[in-house]
Each structure stands twice: as C-alpha cells, then as structure tokens.
Motif scaffolding. Structure first.
Motif, PDB file in Angstrom:
ATOM      1  N   GLN A   1       0.798  -0.907   0.014  1.00  0.00           N
ATOM      2  CA  GLN A   1      -0.093  -0.143   0.292  1.00  0.00           C
ATOM      3  C   GLN A   1       1.149   1.622  -0.208  1.00  0.00           C
ATOM      4  O   GLN A   1       0.424   2.125   0.386  1.00  0.00           O
ATOM      5  CB  GLN A   1      -1.356   0.060   1.398  1.00  0.00           C
ATOM      6  CG  GLN A   1      -1.721  -1.346   1.390  1.00  0.00           C
ATOM      7  CD  GLN A   1      -2.938  -0.819   2.089  1.00  0.00           C
ATOM      8  OE1 GLN A   1      -3.102  -0.360   2.979  1.00  0.00           O
ATOM      9  NE2 GLN A   1      -3.382  -1.949   2.546  1.00  0.00           N
ATOM     10  N   GLN A   2       2.269   0.972  -0.349  1.00  0.00           N
ATOM     11  CA  GLN A   2       2.740   2.556  -0.024  1.00  0.00           C
ATOM     12  C   GLN A   2       2.969   2.851  -1.510  1.00  0.00           C
ATOM     13  O   GLN A   2       3.507   2.199  -2.953  1.00  0.00           O
ATOM     14  CB  GLN A   2       4.980   1.417  -0.285  1.00  0.00           C
ATOM     15  CG  GLN A   2       5.033   2.775   1.231  1.00  0.00           C
ATOM     16  CD  GLN A   2       7.065   1.035   0.995  1.00  0.00           C
ATOM     17  OE1 GLN A   2       6.840   0.866   2.589  1.00  0.00           O
ATOM     18  NE2 GLN A   2       7.581   1.615   0.489  1.00  0.00           N
ATOM     19  N   PRO A   3       2.649   4.653  -1.560  1.00  0.00           N
ATOM     20  CA  PRO A   3       2.667   4.784  -3.135  1.00  0.00           C
ATOM     21  C   PRO A   3       3.997   4.593  -4.136  1.00  0.00           C
ATOM     22  O   PRO A   3       4.543   4.790  -2.548  1.00  0.00           O
ATOM     23  CB  PRO A   3       2.378   6.319  -2.422  1.00  0.00           C
ATOM     24  CG  PRO A   3       1.923   6.127  -0.826  1.00  0.00           C
ATOM     25  CD  PRO A   3       2.480   5.337  -0.043  1.00  0.00           C
ATOM     26  N   VAL A   4       3.811   4.803  -4.394  1.00  0.00           N
ATOM     27  CA  VAL A   4       5.612   5.800  -5.073  1.00  0.00           C
ATOM     28  C   VAL A   4       6.102   6.478  -5.300  1.00  0.00           C
ATOM     29  O   VAL A   4       5.204   8.311  -4.443  1.00  0.00           O
ATOM     30  CB  VAL A   4       4.826   5.714  -6.952  1.00  0.00           C
ATOM     31  CG1 VAL A   4       6.673   6.083  -7.437  1.00  0.00           C
ATOM     32  CG2 VAL A   4       4.559   4.081  -7.602  1.00  0.00           C
ATOM     33  N   TYR A   5       6.845   7.280  -4.154  1.00  0.00           N
ATOM     34  CA  TYR A   5       7.492   8.319  -3.921  1.00  0.00           C
ATOM     35  C   TYR A   5       7.465   9.453  -5.149  1.00  0.00           C
ATOM     36  O   TYR A   5       8.295   9.179  -5.878  1.00  0.00           O
ATOM     37  CB  TYR A   5       9.469   7.728  -3.286  1.00  0.00           C
ATOM     38  CG  TYR A   5       9.504   9.187  -2.105  1.00  0.00           C
ATOM     39  CD1 TYR A   5       8.804   9.172  -1.046  1.00  0.00           C
ATOM     40  CD2 TYR A   5      10.182  10.467  -2.853  1.00  0.00           C
ATOM     41  CE1 TYR A   5       9.538  10.234  -0.274  1.00  0.00           C
ATOM     42  CE2 TYR A   5      10.728  11.488  -1.990  1.00  0.00           C
ATOM     43  CZ  TYR A   5      10.211  11.206  -0.449  1.00  0.00           C
ATOM     44  OH  TYR A   5      10.646  12.319   0.025  1.00  0.00           O
ATOM     45  N   PRO A   6       7.243  10.451  -4.768  1.00  0.00           N
ATOM     46  CA  PRO A   6       7.620  11.488  -6.141  1.00  0.00           C
ATOM     47  C   PRO A   6       8.250  12.402  -5.965  1.00  0.00           C
ATOM     48  O   PRO A   6       8.009  12.921  -7.474  1.00  0.00           O
ATOM     49  CB  PRO A   6       6.270  12.011  -5.155  1.00  0.00           C
ATOM     50  CG  PRO A   6       5.746  12.792  -3.882  1.00  0.00           C
ATOM     51  CD  PRO A   6       6.399  10.764  -3.941  1.00  0.00           C
ATOM     52  N   GLY A   7       9.186  11.712  -5.223  1.00  0.00           N
ATOM     53  CA  GLY A   7      10.748  13.246  -5.642  1.00  0.00           C
ATOM     54  C   GLY A   7      11.563  12.403  -6.326  1.00  0.00           C
ATOM     55  O   GLY A   7      11.379  11.142  -6.166  1.00  0.00           O
ATOM     56  N   ASN A   8      12.477  12.759  -5.960  1.00  0.00           N
ATOM     57  CA  ASN A   8      13.549  12.783  -6.576  1.00  0.00           C
ATOM     58  C   ASN A   8      14.505  12.370  -5.363  1.00  0.00           C
ATOM     59  O   ASN A   8      15.440  13.455  -4.403  1.00  0.00           O
ATOM     60  CB  ASN A   8      14.866  13.747  -7.734  1.00  0.00           C
ATOM     61  CG  ASN A   8      15.726  12.751  -7.382  1.00  0.00           C
ATOM     62  OD1 ASN A   8      16.631  12.674  -7.292  1.00  0.00           O
ATOM     63  ND2 ASN A   8      15.626  12.977  -8.475  1.00  0.00           N
ATOM     64  N   ARG A   9      14.576  10.998  -4.609  1.00  0.00           N
ATOM     65  CA  ARG A   9      15.333  10.756  -3.637  1.00  0.00           C
ATOM     66  C   ARG A   9      16.750  11.127  -3.735  1.00  0.00           C
ATOM     67  O   ARG A   9      16.948  11.167  -2.130  1.00  0.00           O
ATOM     68  CB  ARG A   9      15.421   9.084  -3.409  1.00  0.00           C
ATOM     69  CG  ARG A   9      13.757   8.885  -3.212  1.00  0.00           C
ATOM     70  CD  ARG A   9      13.563   8.790  -1.579  1.00  0.00           C
ATOM     71  NE  ARG A   9      14.442   8.599  -0.429  1.00  0.00           N
ATOM     72  CZ  ARG A   9      13.824   6.854  -0.410  1.00  0.00           C
ATOM     73  NH1 ARG A   9      13.324   6.135  -0.961  1.00  0.00           N
ATOM     74  NH2 ARG A   9      14.710   6.016   0.100  1.00  0.00           N
ATOM     75  N   ASP A  10      17.368  11.263  -4.601  1.00  0.00           N
ATOM     76  CA  ASP A  10      18.971  11.587  -4.446  1.00  0.00           C
ATOM     77  C   ASP A  10      19.200  12.888  -4.359  1.00  0.00           C
ATOM     78  O   ASP A  10      19.945  13.387  -3.186  1.00  0.00           O
ATOM     79  CB  ASP A  10      19.698  11.231  -5.527  1.00  0.00           C
ATOM     80  CG  ASP A  10      19.587   9.801  -5.879  1.00  0.00           C
ATOM     81  OD1 ASP A  10      20.063   9.318  -4.821  1.00  0.00           O
ATOM     82  OD2 ASP A  10      19.940   9.378  -6.880  1.00  0.00           O
ATOM     83  N   ILE A  11      18.783  13.622  -4.851  1.00  0.00           N
ATOM     84  CA  ILE A  11      18.511  15.352  -4.806  1.00  0.00           C
ATOM     85  C   ILE A  11      18.413  15.338  -3.585  1.00  0.00           C
ATOM     86  O   ILE A  11      19.070  16.327  -2.092  1.00  0.00           O
ATOM     87  CB  ILE A  11      17.556  16.039  -5.877  1.00  0.00           C
ATOM     88  CG1 ILE A  11      18.288  15.736  -6.805  1.00  0.00           C
ATOM     89  CG2 ILE A  11      17.715  18.000  -5.229  1.00  0.00           C
ATOM     90  CD1 ILE A  11      17.158  16.624  -7.730  1.00  0.00           C
ATOM     91  N   GLU A  12      16.936  14.604  -2.908  1.00  0.00           N
ATOM     92  CA  GLU A  12      16.653  15.354  -1.432  1.00  0.00           C
ATOM     93  C   GLU A  12      17.040  14.689  -0.142  1.00  0.00           C
ATOM     94  O   GLU A  12      17.335  15.288   0.432  1.00  0.00           O
ATOM     95  CB  GLU A  12      14.708  14.330  -1.577  1.00  0.00           C
ATOM     96  CG  GLU A  12      13.958  15.413  -2.013  1.00  0.00           C
ATOM     97  CD  GLU A  12      12.683  14.830  -1.230  1.00  0.00           C
ATOM     98  OE1 GLU A  12      12.316  13.871  -0.612  1.00  0.00           O
ATOM     99  OE2 GLU A  12      11.256  14.878  -2.711  1.00  0.00           O
ATOM    100  N   ARG A  13      17.942  13.547  -0.635  1.00  0.00           N
ATOM    101  CA  ARG A  13      18.909  13.188   0.067  1.00  0.00           C
ATOM    102  C   ARG A  13      19.930  14.305   0.563  1.00  0.00           C
ATOM    103  O   ARG A  13      20.716  14.635   1.825  1.00  0.00           O
ATOM    104  CB  ARG A  13      19.590  11.702  -0.005  1.00  0.00           C
ATOM    105  CG  ARG A  13      19.922  11.411   1.541  1.00  0.00           C
ATOM    106  CD  ARG A  13      21.347  10.119   1.022  1.00  0.00           C
ATOM    107  NE  ARG A  13      21.638   9.694  -0.903  1.00  0.00           N
ATOM    108  CZ  ARG A  13      21.261   8.885  -1.257  1.00  0.00           C
ATOM    109  NH1 ARG A  13      20.644   8.592  -1.694  1.00  0.00           N
ATOM    110  NH2 ARG A  13      21.617   8.859  -2.493  1.00  0.00           N
TER     111      ARG A  13
END
Ligand SMILES: Cc1ncc(C[n+]2csc(CCOP(=O)(O)OP(=O)(O)O)c2C)c(N)n1
Ligand SMILES: [Mg+2]
Length: 896
Positions: free
Chosen positions: A74-86
């Motif tokens: 039930q986990q939605p697809v993450y809508p952001g750029n994980r690398d940049i956010e990290r």
C-alpha cells in the motif's frame, strides 16, 4: 507485514495446536487473496462478536504488532527525487549542526540543540518537499507546529532557500547583535515575519495545535473563512507526551472529527536525561492512548531495509522478536555494532540468526528505523492527509542524534551535545557527503550549493509547487471599522436604582457587541463550563453554542426561552471544563488575523483564580504569539467571591498579570469603566492594530452602577482618575483614598466617615489599573535616569496625585504588592491595604473584616498615617480602633 502471497505458518513456540492454526490461516489467506482486506476485516469482526456472545473472553488488544502500519503493497510510489532530497537534507543537517557548534564556539554556553533535528530531519524534510502548503490569496495554507528545539533545522532550510543569510545563522541565539540574530526557538514576538507558533514549552504546541484545527473548523462552519483544505501539522517529541497538556485534549480532536489534524511524534525513545521509557515501549503506550481516544494511528517503525526480512518471516518470529524489545534495549541496539545486533537481537532465536546469515555486520547496522526512511514517511503522510473522519497520529521511530556517531548518536548525553571536535566534524561531513575540504572542516563552515545547481532548483521547485516558503508569518488582515459608539452608551448612563455586578455589565457589553454591524460576527465568546455562573446563559439562545454537528437531540430545556442551543454556526465556544483548552481557543481566535487574515475578537470568561495562575504559561505564549482579545477574569476578588473559599478566591491574578509585557490588565469598579476599557481595547487592537491583549477582572457583587462623570475616560484607560474631590479641601488634614473593584465602594464609605466623624477631608480616586500606572512610572523613571541633564518627566499618577501633605490609602480586593508598586508616584505617606493570605468561605462582610479591607480599615489606615505625620494626635487613632470595633489582636490574614 506479511507477504500476502504466502500463507504464514504458525510458530510452534507459542501455539499449542499449530496444525489447526495453519488451517485457519490458510482459509483467511484464501479470502484475503480472493475478496481483499475489507472482507477479512468484516469476517474477523463477525467472529469477534460471535465469540463474545458465546462468552469467550477475547484478549484485549490495545496495540497492534510492532511493525509499520502501512504494508509495502500500500506504499505509494515516492513522488520526488530521492537522491537530490537526500543531498539537500544532508546540507541542512550539516548547517543546522554547524550553526549550533559555531554559536557555542563564539559564546560558550549559549546552547542550542543538534540531536533533536538530527533525529527529525527526514520527518521534517519530507513535509517541506511534499506536503506543507503555503498560503495564497484565498487559502490560508497549512499550519505547521515545529518541534521547538528542532528549530536549527528550520533555520538551516531557510538559509538554503535564501530567506536567511549566513549572518543570520552566525547570530543564532545572539539576537541582540546590531545586524539581528535568530531566536533560540519559535517566537513570533522576536521573529514576527517568520515564526507562527511557539512550541518550546513542552506540551503547549500539541494542545494549541488541536484547538487551532478545531478553530479552523469553526471558521468554516460559521462561513467566515473556507479552511476546508488547511491541515494542521504538529511535530512533537516522545518525551513531550509526558506533559498533561500534550495528551489532555486528544479526545476533543477525535470527538470533533478533526481530520485536518496530524500529529507527528518523533519517537527517538529519548528525552533530555535518558530514555523516555527504558523499561517498556513508548510507541505502544502512545498507540494505545491514541487508539483509545479514537485517532487514526500510523506507526512508522522500520525502514525499507527490513521489508525483505519481514517478507520472509513466515512464522511471525521476527515480528515476535521485535515485539519483545523494550526501549532501553532498542536504544542500546542503535549505538552498537552489527555483530552485537546479530548476537543480541537475531541471536535469541536460531531461526532468526539463519534469516540474516546472508547479511554482513555492516548491513545489519544499516537496518534503519522508519523515521529515517523518506519512503515510509511519505506513505504515512499521504495516508494521514487522505484520512477522513478522524485526526491522525504518526508514531515515527527514529534515533536521537542520528548521524552524530560517537559524538552523541543514541547516547544519553546527546540532547546536551553542542560541540563537535575536528574529528567528529570530519566524520559527520563524510557520512553525509558534504563538499567541504579537510582543511576547512574544522571551522564548521556553512555550505550552500550554487543557486543554479540541480539541487537548488529542485529545492525551490518543490516549494513553488507547494505555494511558497514556510514558515512565514503574515499580517494580512485589514483593520476593522470601529464599533458603533451606541453600544457603550447605556453603560455610561449608569443603572439608576438597579444593582448589578461588573460581570453582568461585561456580559451585557458582550451581548451587545455580537449584534454590532462592524465587529459582531468577529466576536468569539469562550467559556469553560461557567456560562451560568457568569449569567451568560441568555447568549446560548442569542448566539448558539458551536457544534460541528449541530444539535442531534432535543435539549431537555427546549421549551424554555434560554434553552441550551447547539448549532453548526453557533458563535459561542463552550469548551467544557478546560481552561487550557479555552485559552488555546483564545489563542487560535486571537491570532486569526495573522493565520487566516481575519480579525476575530475572543472574549474568554473564566474564574479569575483559574486563569493567570493555572494557565499562565499559555497566557505567556499568547503574548509571544501577539494574540489579541479580552481575557475576563470573572468572580474576581478574594473577598468578593465570598462563599467559595481558599481555592477559588482570587486576590493575586493581577500580580501575575504584571510581568506579561503586552497584556493590559484592568480592575474596574464600575460598568462605565469596563465599557471604556473594552471600547478602547477594540480600537487599539482591531482598528489601530496594536499587538496587545487585555485582562479585565469582573466581580459578582451587585451594587448601583453610577453614571460616568465627565472627562474621566482618559484616566480610566491610563489607570487612575479622580472620582470625587472633597468639599472640605484646604481645611485641615486630607486623606486621598484609592479604591479598585468593589472595594472602591468601601473607600467612598470611608471618605464619609473620615469627613463626618474625624474631620478629615477625603478625596476619592478610582484606580482601574495599577499595572498601567506602574508601567508608566517605570517608563518615566527610566527616561529620567537616561536623561539626567534634562527637565525630569513626571509620571501620570504623580501628576494627578499632587498633594504632598495628604495621606494616601490604597485598598483593593488584591494583594498589597499591587498598589505598593506605584509608591514612587505617590507624593505623601502611602498606606496600602489588600487581601494577602489564603481565602476563607464566609460572608463578604466577614471576609473584608478578616482581610482588613473594608471601610473601617481604610479609615484606620488614613488616621494612622495622619497621626504618624503629626497631623492628628495618636489618641484619635486609638479611639477610632475602639469606635470602629476593630480587634487589634485579631489574626493576621497574611499568615493564618
Ligand atoms: C515545559 C517544559 N519543561 C522542560 C523543558 C526542557 N526541555 C527541553 S527539550 C526537553 C526534552 C525533550 O524530549 P523529547 O520531547 O523527547 O524531544 P526530543 O529532543 O527527544 O526530540 C526538555 C525536558 C521545556 N522545554 N519545557
Ligand atoms: Mg525524544
């Protein structure tokens, strides 16, 4: 979380008939795959009811298994750029830490916190990148209450966003620097364009957030502002939940179906000194509490690294093992090596050891907690935002001091960690990949990527999508038009031969104000179950009591004129017995001018004893937040509220109102004084938009309310005016009598006695505010000290009280310290009477004798003062004590 494709097998360790259990589980699995979770839930609920009816005692489940509430599928697809956010989060982590380190290098002991934000960074950043919406013209935005001691991270983000400069960051906790600085915690008073909600007095953030969410509904239901889409986010610590204010109002949130409210509890399992619950589990405790209160509880306990392990947990043994951990052990696991985790955690059961044999110690160490995994957090936030009908709490498992390594990660000392040595800085830098060289790292410089870098574009882009930057405090309400002066006219005329109390007068002012064309609909009457005590019940019918669902029942008194009317557009907030909740509503209403761009005028009526002293910290917060409105301390006065005794009779709330810098405190005696104060208050706060609020005491003693003499309005507002000058003036000794509240009537009586029996000319002054006089006196003295060569200024009271030969007697229903504070403004001998000591239940007459504040004592004080000054013989005083039937050996109320 079980993998839904395989049937879990029962664990023979805790099942006495595994075969039978397996059959049941297989049936369940079949239904789950065929008909889905809703059907399973329905079936279990039928089974539950059936078993109950057959007399089966089912285990009482306060909690769910110690795993994430949201299953992977039930986990939605993450809508952001994980690398940049990290990367962005890492820069913010670094700058937040560097800010505290630099501040403490510059100024040892200045303080600040690194470890709270370190644990909360992912929780907060997912919010900034994907959820927290800023206001636009019609939309008020989301209201975000940030955990107070995580503020370095909020500043660090604002620095990347270009809203704060390097100079600002360098002046963290050094606000008095010429170029300005950053306040330690969220303080709108100190940073009025930035912070909205003060949170650092533990517990006040959560309770004010709940009432903020409810007030948003109130504005919507009354069609004053469409707050439909606003969400209230409140970030708080797990230790903070120990404060009664944190959990004390959670029932209101579910009762009122506040689906607009989201609590995020940062469960790093630590508070300041050590573990929050070393011997048990805080998450379980909170889950049970919030579930019991009807909240939607979402646990975010384990990061994605655990998903594959849990998917292979066919027997449920891993979940069982997780469920065995207590917080003290979890904390230990967070600081220990992978080998330790293997041995102590997985090693308890050979099956679990086997389950992780393919993982290295390093990989075991990297099994993250859910509160550090953006994917898990995003899923929880999305579910919370979409949840309907109930408030949501997210219990996020984190590590305090995450990333600090040996400098504090998971350690008991971490909360106090403010300094990192070079080696620790280098490790931190390397762990988070901050592009700062080995040579520079020791300085802990701030880092900001180029404006045109991908990272910065992303940062701004996400915020643009969410409407702009946050937090931001706006001042968007335009001034109100002044109330029709006709509203106040009747109070200036007096009540002829009708005896009424000032409480009745203020309630009447309120009921007139709600009808006023300009301010009427902006008035918010608030009362904690005391409306009948204050004679407000007529307003039930007039304005209605706010209820989101209206009135679903026929009230028992429906046939009476003043029936208990609840309505969806009701104006009164009848809060029940909660001064803290009522004050939180006052704050939400009194700051609506900024939060929602709408002027609301709260009138919060309460037992004065249960105001300043019981909820003083919330009043202080209201001042910080620049809240506006009227606090009405009703049933005031140690001797006027006579029968209620020690715990109810207030003779000191005005003293407690002294230190609040922007609170104007008044103690009026007459209806016209109260009317002048309220009229002036509305003008100052809502027309001229001053950042002040009011405390007015109201009494329940009925007496004739005289008409207003000419020319006294200014004096009423400034704190004192001449009520009556003696006809005997100039002929012999003079007493100047200062009275407040109902004790003013005793001063009037005393003046008659003094003149008729003792031939002492007596002038009468009504003191409406010792606080205002004191502030004016302070201001004058200060100015004179700073300008020694110039003509000294004279305080307003000193200017009015000219007569140096006279004796001055001040009496009120409050402690002596109140009038004592203006002694520097009194030119002659100053005698003060007051109600120091614990109250008693008895008649007003007996109490005023006991506390020595009735007319006889005023006479005695005046005569004694005159005798000390040699203006009359001491014998007259001795005679007066006899004539006035005063017992000189009576108990001293101060210490009896
Ligand atoms: C009313 C009040 N009491 C005490 C404090 C001092 N204090 C500041 S932070 C803190 C510990 C907070 O622990 P927790 O809520 O778990 O937050 P964490 O830093 O662990 O996220 C304490 C006791 C305070 N700020 N307010
Ligand atoms: Mg904590």
């Amino acid at each position: 979380m079980q993998d839904r494709q395989t049937t879990p097998s029962p664990d023979s360790n805790f099942d006495n008939d595994p075969l039978e259990t397996r059959e049941w589980l297989e049936s369940l699995q079949e239904i789950l795959s065929r008909a889905g979770p809703a059907r399973v839930s329905q079936l279990i609920s039928f089974l539950d009811k059936y078993a109950y009816n057959q007399g089966v005692q089912l285990p009482y489940t306060r909690i769910t298994p110690y795993v994430n509430t949201i299953p992977i599928d039930q986990q939605p697809v993450y809508p952001g750029n994980r690398d940049i956010e990290r990367r962005l989060k890492s820069y913010i982590r670094w700058n937040a830490m560097a800010m505290v380190v630099r501040a403490n290098r510059h100024c040892d002991g200045i303080g600040g916190h690194i470890s709270t934000y370190a644990s909360a960074a992912t929780l907060i950043e997912v919010g900034f990148n994907h959820f927290f919406r800023s206001p636009d013209c019609d939309f008020s935005g989301d209201q975000v209450f940030f955990q107070g001691h995580a503020s370095p991270g909020i500043y660090a983000r604002a620095f990347l966003e270009g809203r704060l400069s390097e100079e600002h960051l360098n002046n963290f906790r050094r606000e008095l620097q010429p170029e300005g600085g950053l306040s330690s915690y969220p303080h709108p008073w100190l940073m009025p364009d930035f912070w909205q909600f003060p949170t650092v007095s533990m517990g006040l953030g959560p309770i004010t957030a709940i009432y903020q969410a409810r007030f948003n509904e109130y504005l919507k239901d009354r069609r004053i502002k469409n707050t439909q889409d606003c969400k209230v986010w409140c970030f708080l610590g797990d230790g903070e939940t120990d404060e009664p204010e944190t959990l004390g109002a959670i029932n209101l949130a579910s009762r009122e179906q506040l689906e607009n409210l989201i609590f995020v509890i940062n469960c790093n399992l630590q508070r300041l000194d050590g573990p929050v619950r070393g011997n048990s589990r805080v998450v379980d405790e909170l889950e049970a509490t919030f579930r019991g209160a009807g909240w939607n509880v979402i646990k975010v306990l384990w990061g994605s690294e655990w998903d594959t392990l849990l998917a292979r947990d066919d027997t449920g043994l891993l979940v069982k093992r997780l469920g065995e951990l207590i917080d003290g052990e979890q904390q230990k696991l967070s600081v220990e090596s992978g080998a330790y985790i293997r041995r102590e955690f997985f090693g308890k059961y050979p099956e679990l050891l086997k389950m992780v044999e393919h993982l290295s110690d390093e990989e075991l160490k990297k099994l993250r907690r859910g509160g550090h995994d953006p994917q898990k957090i995003h899923a929880a936030y999305k579910a919370a935002v979409e949840n309907r009908g109930t408030p949501t709490v997210i219990l996020a498992h984190t590590v305090k001091g995450y990333g600090l390594g040996e400098a504090g990660e998971g350690r008991n000392i971490t909360h106090q960690q403010k300094q990192l040595n070079e080696e620790e800085l280098r490790k931190f830098r390397t762990r988070f990949g901050i592009p700062i060289s080995d040579t520079d790292v020791a300085d802990a410089p701030f880092y900001k990527p180029d404006d045109d870098s991908v990272d910065m574009k992303y940062l701004h882009g996400q915020r643009t999508m969410l409407g702009g930057y946050t937090p931001e405090r706006l001042m968007s309400a335009s001034a109100l038009d002044m109330v029709d002066p006709g509203v106040f006219r009747e109070f200036y005329a007096g009540t002829d031969d009708r005896a009424v109390s000032t409480t009745m007068a203020i309630v009447r002012i309120l009921s007139q104000l709600v009808k006023d064309a300009s301010v009427g609909k902006h008035i918010v009457p608030i009362v904690p179950d005391e409306a009948r005590t204050f004679g407000m019940e007529a307003m039930f019918r007039q304005c209605g009591i706010y209820s989101h669902v209206g009135q679903l029942y026929e009230p028992v008194d429906a046939s009476s004129l003043l029936y208990y009317k609840e309505a969806q557009d009701g104006q009164i907030l009848e809060e029940g017995i909660t001064e803290a909740g009522s004050m939180s509503s006052f704050i939400a209403a009194g700051t609506a001018y900024s939060t929602h761009g709408i002027n609301m005028i709260p009138f919060f009526l309460f037992y004065s004893m249960f105001g300043m002293q019981r909820i003083g910290d919330l009043v202080w917060l209201a001042g910080d937040m620049r809240a506006k409105g009227f606090l009405i301390g009703a049933t005031a006065g140690r001797t006027t509220l006579n029968g209620e005794g020690l715990q109810h009779e207030d003779g000191h709330s005005h003293l407690l109102a002294y230190p609040q810098p922007n609170l104007r405190a008044y103690d009026p005696a007459y209806a016209y004084e109260a009317a002048v104060i309220v009229e002036d208050g509305i003008r100052r706060m809502y027309v001229e938009q001053e950042n002040i609020f009011y405390y007015i005491t109201a009494y329940n003693e009925n007496y004739l309310q005289p008409p207003m003499p000419d020319g006294v309005k200014d004096g009423i507002i400034r704190g004192i005016y001449t009520l009556k000058r003696s006809d005997m003036e100039g002929n012999g000794p003079t007493a100047n009598l200062l009275g407040s509240g109902p004790i003013l009537n005793h001063a009037i009586e005393a003046a008659l006695l003094l003149e008729e029996k003792y031939n002492v000319a007596s002038n009468i002054y009504s003191v409406t505010s010792y606080k205002q006089l004191y502030m004016d006196q302070q201001e004058t003295c200060r100015w004179n000290m700073m300008h020694p060569g110039e003509k000294p200024r004279i305080s307003y009271a000193r200017e009015l009280l000219k007569d140096e030969q006279a004796v001055y007697v001040a009496a009120s229903d409050y402690v002596r310290a109140l009038p004592d504070l203006i002694s520097a403004s009194v030119p002659g001998r100053f005698m003060t009477l007051g109600t120091d000591g614990f109250g008693r239940s008895d008649s007003r007459e007996a109490l005023r004798n006991f506390f020595e504040v009735d007319s006889r004592y005023i006479v005695l004080a005046a005569l004694y003062g005159l005798a000390l000054d040699g203006q009359i013989p001491m014998d007259t005083v001795t005679g007066a004590i006899r004539d006035l039937a005063i017992n000189p050996e009576k108990l001293n109320p101060l210490n009896s």
